[in-house]
Design a protein around this motif. Structure first.
Motif, PDB file in Angstrom:
ATOM      1  N   ARG A  60      -7.527  -9.219   2.168  1.00 30.39           N
ATOM      2  CA  ARG A  60      -7.567  -8.675   0.882  1.00 30.39           C
ATOM      3  C   ARG A  60      -8.294  -7.340   0.751  1.00 30.39           C
ATOM      4  NH1 ARG A  60     -10.654 -11.543  -3.380  1.00 30.39           N
ATOM      5  NH2 ARG A  60     -12.416 -10.656  -2.447  1.00 30.39           N
ATOM      6  N   ASP A  61      -9.304  -7.043   1.790  1.00 27.12           N
ATOM      7  CA  ASP A  61     -10.053  -6.011   2.082  1.00 27.12           C
ATOM      8  C   ASP A  61      -9.308  -4.945   2.626  1.00 27.12           C
ATOM      9  OD1 ASP A  61     -12.334  -7.249   1.200  1.00 27.12           O
ATOM     10  OD2 ASP A  61     -13.250  -7.576   3.079  1.00 27.12           O
ATOM     11  N   PHE A  62      -7.978  -5.014   3.105  1.00 27.71           N
ATOM     12  CA  PHE A  62      -7.329  -4.139   3.640  1.00 27.71           C
ATOM     13  C   PHE A  62      -6.083  -4.122   3.048  1.00 27.71           C
ATOM     14  CE2 PHE A  62     -10.032  -4.914   7.475  1.00 27.71           C
ATOM     15  CZ  PHE A  62     -10.409  -3.695   7.894  1.00 27.71           C
ATOM     16  N   SER A  63      -6.032  -4.369   1.926  1.00 30.68           N
ATOM     17  CA  SER A  63      -4.705  -4.599   0.903  1.00 30.68           C
ATOM     18  C   SER A  63      -5.165  -3.859  -0.634  1.00 30.68           C
ATOM     19  CB  SER A  63      -4.393  -5.788   0.851  1.00 30.68           C
ATOM     20  OG  SER A  63      -4.213  -6.568   2.119  1.00 30.68           O
ATOM     21  N   PRO A  64      -4.910  -2.613  -0.778  1.00 32.98           N
ATOM     22  CA  PRO A  64      -5.417  -2.165  -1.932  1.00 32.98           C
ATOM     23  C   PRO A  64      -4.837  -2.531  -3.000  1.00 32.98           C
ATOM     24  CG  PRO A  64      -4.500  -0.184  -0.674  1.00 32.98           C
ATOM     25  CD  PRO A  64      -4.505  -1.598   0.161  1.00 32.98           C
ATOM     26  N   GLY A  65      -3.524  -3.119  -3.046  1.00 33.20           N
ATOM     27  CA  GLY A  65      -2.587  -3.819  -4.043  1.00 33.20           C
ATOM     28  C   GLY A  65      -3.134  -5.336  -4.277  1.00 33.20           C
ATOM     29  N   MET A 117       4.005 -10.977  -4.748  1.00 31.57           N
ATOM     30  CA  MET A 117       4.281 -10.105  -3.402  1.00 31.57           C
ATOM     31  C   MET A 117       3.435  -8.851  -3.559  1.00 31.57           C
ATOM     32  SD  MET A 117       8.366 -10.220  -2.904  1.00 31.57           S
ATOM     33  CE  MET A 117       9.265 -10.832  -4.433  1.00 31.57           C
ATOM     34  N   ILE A 118       2.802  -8.860  -2.199  1.00 33.10           N
ATOM     35  CA  ILE A 118       1.951  -7.592  -2.079  1.00 33.10           C
ATOM     36  C   ILE A 118       2.564  -6.674  -0.827  1.00 33.10           C
ATOM     37  CG2 ILE A 118      -0.568  -6.827  -1.360  1.00 33.10           C
ATOM     38  CD1 ILE A 118      -1.193 -10.099  -2.311  1.00 33.10           C
ATOM     39  N   GLY A 119       2.802  -5.657  -1.016  1.00 31.80           N
ATOM     40  CA  GLY A 119       3.253  -4.596  -0.101  1.00 31.80           C
ATOM     41  C   GLY A 119       2.210  -3.686   0.068  1.00 31.80           C
ATOM     42  N   SER A 120       1.329  -3.515  -0.581  1.00 31.77           N
ATOM     43  CA  SER A 120       0.270  -2.349  -0.074  1.00 31.77           C
ATOM     44  C   SER A 120      -0.925  -2.808   0.495  1.00 31.77           C
ATOM     45  CB  SER A 120      -0.394  -1.612  -1.566  1.00 31.77           C
ATOM     46  OG  SER A 120      -1.335  -0.836  -1.478  1.00 31.77           O
TER      47      SER A 120
END
Length: 171
Positions: A60-65, A117-120
């Motif tokens: 999550r720390d590397f996923s702004p979305g 879904m998380i693409g960012s």
């Protein structure tokens, strides 16, 4: 629940309970993903299930979305096809992963689980966190768990604004 009901009732969930998702349900969702269509039946997708809380937070720390808590992540990756190169170019491998993801979303809806879904995210960071081989690319992160609350239903454009028969016509 029939497939049309799942399609029309599925929403992206961003608030999950802390309840753990049983492995049997995870395997059922992954089985649904395995049966998704793929270009030339290349089946390039690979799945990494992440449920250890520290790993979930690190991703999550590397996923702004990804600005919420989720008990499980399924990182959907594609593997370069070394046996028959050219069967599925990179953009098609990516599209194949999204087909598998849609199967996960619909199967999750049927069994009372929520998805988002998380693409960012940083593919390089996620690849490093998960120790992915060089020929495996993380395409998409799927957050998964029991919904804490259902979001309000979003509207959809009417078919009359989306569909044209035989040729493009505004008439």
């Amino acid at each position: 629940m029939d497939v049309f009901e799942a399609i029309m009732s599925r929403e992206s969930i961003r608030r999950y309970s802390d309840e753990q998702v049983p492995r049997t349900l995870l395997l059922r969702l992954l089985e649904a993903a395995r049966w998704a269509p793929s270009t030339g039946n290349c089946q390039p997708w690979r799945f990494v299930v992440v449920s250890e809380r520290t790993s979930v937070r690190l991703i999550r720390d590397f996923s702004p979305g990804f600005a919420f808590e989720a008990p499980v992540l399924i990182v959907i990756c594609w593997e370069k096809d070394t046996k028959s190169p050219g069967v599925a170019r990179e953009h098609l491998r990516s599209a194949n992963c999204y087909l598998a993801a849609q199967n996960i979303c619909l199967a999750a809806c049927e069994v009372g689980l929520g998805t988002c879904m998380i693409g960012s995210f940083s593919p390089a960071a996620v690849a490093e966190i998960l120790s992915l081989p060089d020929d495996v690319y993380p395409e998409l992160i799927m957050a998964l768990g029991y919904p804490q609350q259902q979001p309000s239903k979003r509207s959809r454009l009417p078919l009359t604004e989306l569909v044209h028969f035989e040729c493009w016509s505004d008439a």
